[in-house]
Design an enzyme around this catalytic site. Structure first.
Site, PDB file in Angstrom:
ATOM      1  N   ASP A 140      60.017 -70.776  14.441  1.00 37.02           N
ATOM      2  CA  ASP A 140      59.981 -70.735  15.905  1.00 37.02           C
ATOM      3  C   ASP A 140      60.773 -71.937  16.420  1.00 37.02           C
ATOM      4  O   ASP A 140      60.845 -72.973  15.746  1.00 37.02           O
ATOM      5  CB  ASP A 140      58.528 -70.815  16.369  1.00 37.02           C
ATOM      6  CG  ASP A 140      58.406 -70.993  17.870  1.00 37.02           C
ATOM      7  OD1 ASP A 140      59.012 -70.186  18.605  1.00 37.02           O
ATOM      8  OD2 ASP A 140      57.735 -71.945  18.306  1.00 37.02           O
TER       9      ASP A 140
ATOM     10  N   THR B 268      58.138 -75.897  18.122  1.00 34.39           N
ATOM     11  CA  THR B 268      58.038 -76.030  16.663  1.00 34.39           C
ATOM     12  C   THR B 268      59.156 -76.929  16.139  1.00 34.39           C
ATOM     13  O   THR B 268      58.896 -77.955  15.517  1.00 34.39           O
ATOM     14  CB  THR B 268      58.072 -74.645  15.982  1.00 34.39           C
ATOM     15  OG1 THR B 268      56.962 -73.880  16.471  1.00 34.39           O
ATOM     16  CG2 THR B 268      57.975 -74.776  14.464  1.00 34.39           C
TER      17      THR B 268
ATOM     18  N   ARG C  27      55.980 -74.725  31.523  1.00 35.62           N
ATOM     19  CA  ARG C  27      55.833 -74.151  30.182  1.00 35.62           C
ATOM     20  C   ARG C  27      54.725 -73.090  30.146  1.00 35.62           C
ATOM     21  O   ARG C  27      54.880 -72.035  29.531  1.00 35.62           O
ATOM     22  CB  ARG C  27      55.540 -75.273  29.177  1.00 35.62           C
ATOM     23  CG  ARG C  27      55.219 -74.815  27.761  1.00 35.62           C
ATOM     24  CD  ARG C  27      56.369 -74.084  27.086  1.00 35.62           C
ATOM     25  NE  ARG C  27      56.088 -73.819  25.670  1.00 35.62           N
ATOM     26  CZ  ARG C  27      56.742 -72.950  24.922  1.00 35.62           C
ATOM     27  NH1 ARG C  27      57.741 -72.252  25.421  1.00 35.62           N
ATOM     28  NH2 ARG C  27      56.426 -72.763  23.660  1.00 35.62           N
TER      29      ARG C  27
ATOM     30  N   SER D 230      63.303 -66.735  17.911  1.00 31.10           N
ATOM     31  CA  SER D 230      62.816 -67.364  19.146  1.00 31.10           C
ATOM     32  C   SER D 230      62.879 -66.424  20.339  1.00 31.10           C
ATOM     33  O   SER D 230      63.706 -65.515  20.406  1.00 31.10           O
ATOM     34  CB  SER D 230      63.682 -68.597  19.432  1.00 31.10           C
ATOM     35  OG  SER D 230      63.490 -69.062  20.749  1.00 31.10           O
ATOM     36  N   ASN D 231      61.997 -66.698  21.295  1.00 33.56           N
ATOM     37  CA  ASN D 231      62.036 -66.019  22.593  1.00 33.56           C
ATOM     38  C   ASN D 231      63.326 -66.312  23.360  1.00 33.56           C
ATOM     39  O   ASN D 231      63.706 -65.552  24.253  1.00 33.56           O
ATOM     40  CB  ASN D 231      60.859 -66.496  23.454  1.00 33.56           C
ATOM     41  CG  ASN D 231      59.574 -65.737  23.178  1.00 33.56           C
ATOM     42  OD1 ASN D 231      59.573 -64.668  22.570  1.00 33.56           O
ATOM     43  ND2 ASN D 231      58.452 -66.293  23.628  1.00 33.56           N
TER      44      ASN D 231
ATOM     45  N   LYS E 106      57.447 -62.316  21.872  1.00 39.07           N
ATOM     46  CA  LYS E 106      56.325 -62.601  20.973  1.00 39.07           C
ATOM     47  C   LYS E 106      55.016 -62.643  21.760  1.00 39.07           C
ATOM     48  O   LYS E 106      55.016 -63.129  22.883  1.00 39.07           O
ATOM     49  CB  LYS E 106      56.517 -63.959  20.289  1.00 39.07           C
ATOM     50  CG  LYS E 106      57.762 -64.104  19.462  1.00 39.07           C
ATOM     51  CD  LYS E 106      57.825 -65.542  18.955  1.00 39.07           C
ATOM     52  CE  LYS E 106      59.091 -65.834  18.173  1.00 39.07           C
ATOM     53  NZ  LYS E 106      59.113 -67.252  17.702  1.00 39.07           N
TER      54      LYS E 106
ATOM     55  N   SER F 283      55.452 -71.858  12.644  1.00 40.92           N
ATOM     56  CA  SER F 283      55.321 -72.044  14.088  1.00 40.92           C
ATOM     57  C   SER F 283      54.205 -73.032  14.387  1.00 40.92           C
ATOM     58  O   SER F 283      53.260 -73.154  13.605  1.00 40.92           O
ATOM     59  CB  SER F 283      55.024 -70.709  14.783  1.00 40.92           C
ATOM     60  OG  SER F 283      54.962 -70.888  16.194  1.00 40.92           O
TER      61      SER F 283
ATOM     62  N   ASN G 208      52.957 -72.753  17.599  1.00 40.11           N
ATOM     63  CA  ASN G 208      52.330 -72.044  18.713  1.00 40.11           C
ATOM     64  C   ASN G 208      51.283 -71.058  18.191  1.00 40.11           C
ATOM     65  O   ASN G 208      51.612 -70.132  17.447  1.00 40.11           O
ATOM     66  CB  ASN G 208      53.394 -71.285  19.514  1.00 40.11           C
ATOM     67  CG  ASN G 208      54.269 -72.218  20.333  1.00 40.11           C
ATOM     68  OD1 ASN G 208      53.773 -72.963  21.169  1.00 40.11           O
ATOM     69  ND2 ASN G 208      55.566 -72.213  20.065  1.00 40.11           N
TER      70      ASN G 208
ATOM     71  N   PHE H  98      49.709 -68.541  19.458  1.00 36.61           N
ATOM     72  CA  PHE H  98      49.920 -67.105  19.710  1.00 36.61           C
ATOM     73  C   PHE H  98      50.997 -66.543  18.789  1.00 36.61           C
ATOM     74  O   PHE H  98      50.977 -65.366  18.435  1.00 36.61           O
ATOM     75  CB  PHE H  98      50.301 -66.862  21.177  1.00 36.61           C
ATOM     76  CG  PHE H  98      51.682 -67.343  21.538  1.00 36.61           C
ATOM     77  CD1 PHE H  98      51.880 -68.643  21.972  1.00 36.61           C
ATOM     78  CD2 PHE H  98      52.786 -66.504  21.413  1.00 36.61           C
ATOM     79  CE1 PHE H  98      53.153 -69.105  22.291  1.00 36.61           C
ATOM     80  CE2 PHE H  98      54.059 -66.946  21.731  1.00 36.61           C
ATOM     81  CZ  PHE H  98      54.243 -68.256  22.163  1.00 36.61           C
ATOM     82  N   ASP H  99      51.925 -67.409  18.379  1.00 38.54           N
ATOM     83  CA  ASP H  99      53.025 -66.992  17.517  1.00 38.54           C
ATOM     84  C   ASP H  99      52.535 -66.875  16.063  1.00 38.54           C
ATOM     85  O   ASP H  99      52.925 -65.944  15.335  1.00 38.54           O
ATOM     86  CB  ASP H  99      54.127 -68.056  17.644  1.00 38.54           C
ATOM     87  CG  ASP H  99      55.476 -67.619  17.118  1.00 38.54           C
ATOM     88  OD1 ASP H  99      55.711 -66.402  16.964  1.00 38.54           O
ATOM     89  OD2 ASP H  99      56.314 -68.518  16.871  1.00 38.54           O
TER      90      ASP H  99
END
Lengths: 238, 238
Positions: B9, B13, B40, B115-116, B148, B172, B174, B176-177
């Site tokens: 990520d 990250t 964010r 990545s997003n 994601k 990652s 994150n 949620f990731d």
């Protein structure tokens, strides 16, 4: 336009999710505000993340998981007594001061709830608040096994109420829910409860700072109201 | 297990999204911290909400919309100069102190970003940080037009890298990731950067309080690391 049914969001619109704060203060001391904020923020996040991952669990389970996260983040021990009492608190959230009066004044329309809550949670909530007799239908997204703002949730309302999209007014104070209902094609009234002053931002304000303002999602509500009773004059015009 | 590719990520990250804070302080004064946090938090919310509503916009547009929300919430005027400079800041986020060393030490593996971020944002980010030569692939979820943790995002990695699921390690910080990658079936290393002490919670801590902790989604990571360089001994074992 001929509005026949008014469909309300429950948590944050008819019922004040922050009303568990007193209980949280009692059970979590100085961390009560923090637990209350994180709990609600994570509860919503988990509904979105589970829907995105296609891993539906009902709102009671999601609310429980979010509470575990919030207690851990605030370093409050997750004792069974604490968890049970806070979870029970979610079944008797306080309606906003104007909720009962607004619903009474709108009774010539079909009134309904369309909520993320599980059927059991919603049943207890409307019973405990004495508002149950006012609703034609209390619709849980559990029937669709998705959470708002997924279109499958909003699609439940027309069939349950026997009305068309154009005969339905959707009412929410949650920005993501306003966007979701508009995205689905409903006419939407946003109850703009107002955000706090950001001058001394503390975590106590986080929820309202993040939610008490129109979202930048390109899906603005048709109507902006300050409180639920403002629906009464609006409905006279529609 | 035979790991051939390590997929990272980017935001949070490899790159510190909080590194725009200095710029935000300069442009928004005392509200810099608030703007940084809300920006964010809303950026992520909008990726989730747009995916749920099937209204994809690329990450540059989402980041811009989230910035507008954050500035409005903090009552900072959204002047073109302010917006342009903050948005540009997102193209030169600082890598974490150990990022370059960790990637260098892992070069015998295929290294990639998933990545997003939009393709353009990611291209500029890796160029500006001097890390571009280290990556075999920089994959944007834009190819899937979902964000994601939707499974369609993670599904991009195997094809782009020519490896199977079991040959890939996903990294990652994150939560949620981590959950999304585990949900898809990847092996996951969570970089646990740590949450702040909740004793004096301010909005400055919100992001880390909400994200710097394992999520309660029933999808725990296989490995928990403190920093990216901890991947080096881990990879020797795998």
């Amino acid at each position: 336009m001929g509005i026949r049914a008014i469909v309300f969001d429950a948590y944050g619109t008819l019922y004040d999710v922050q009303s568990v704060r007193l209980l949280a203060d009692e059970l979590c001391g100085a961390q009560g505000a923090l637990v209350t904020q994180l709990w609600r923020l994570k509860q919503l996040e988990y509904t979105w993340l589970r829907t995105l991952m296609d891993r539906y669990e009902d709102f009671w389970q999601v609310t429980h998981a979010a509470l575990l996260f919030a207690l851990a983040a605030a370093r409050i021990e997750a004792t069974p007594a604490r968890i049970d009492r806070l979870m029970e608190g979610y079944l008797s959230l306080a309606p906003y001061p104007e909720t009962a009066a607004a619903l009474e004044a709108l009774r010539q329309h079909k009134l309904a709830i369309l909520s993320n809550g599980s059927a059991t949670m919603l049943e207890k909530l409307v019973l405990n608040s004495g508002l149950a007799p006012l609703f034609t239908e209390v619709i849980s997204v559990d029937r669709a096994r998705h959470y708002k703002p997924h279109p499958a949730c909003y699609a439940l309302a027309e069939a349950a109420l026997g009305v068309t999209k154009s005969e339905l007014l959707f009412v929410s104070s949650n920005g993501f829910d306003v966007a979701g209902a508009r995205n689905y094609g409903f006419t939407v009234a946003w109850i703009e409860r107002g955000a706090p002053q950001p001058d001394i931002p503390t975590l106590r304000d986080t929820y309202r700072l993040l939610r008490g303002r129109e979202e930048q999602l390109g899906l603005a509500p048709e109507y902006r109201l300050q409180r639920l009773t403002d629906l009464v004059p609006l409905l006279r015009q529609l």
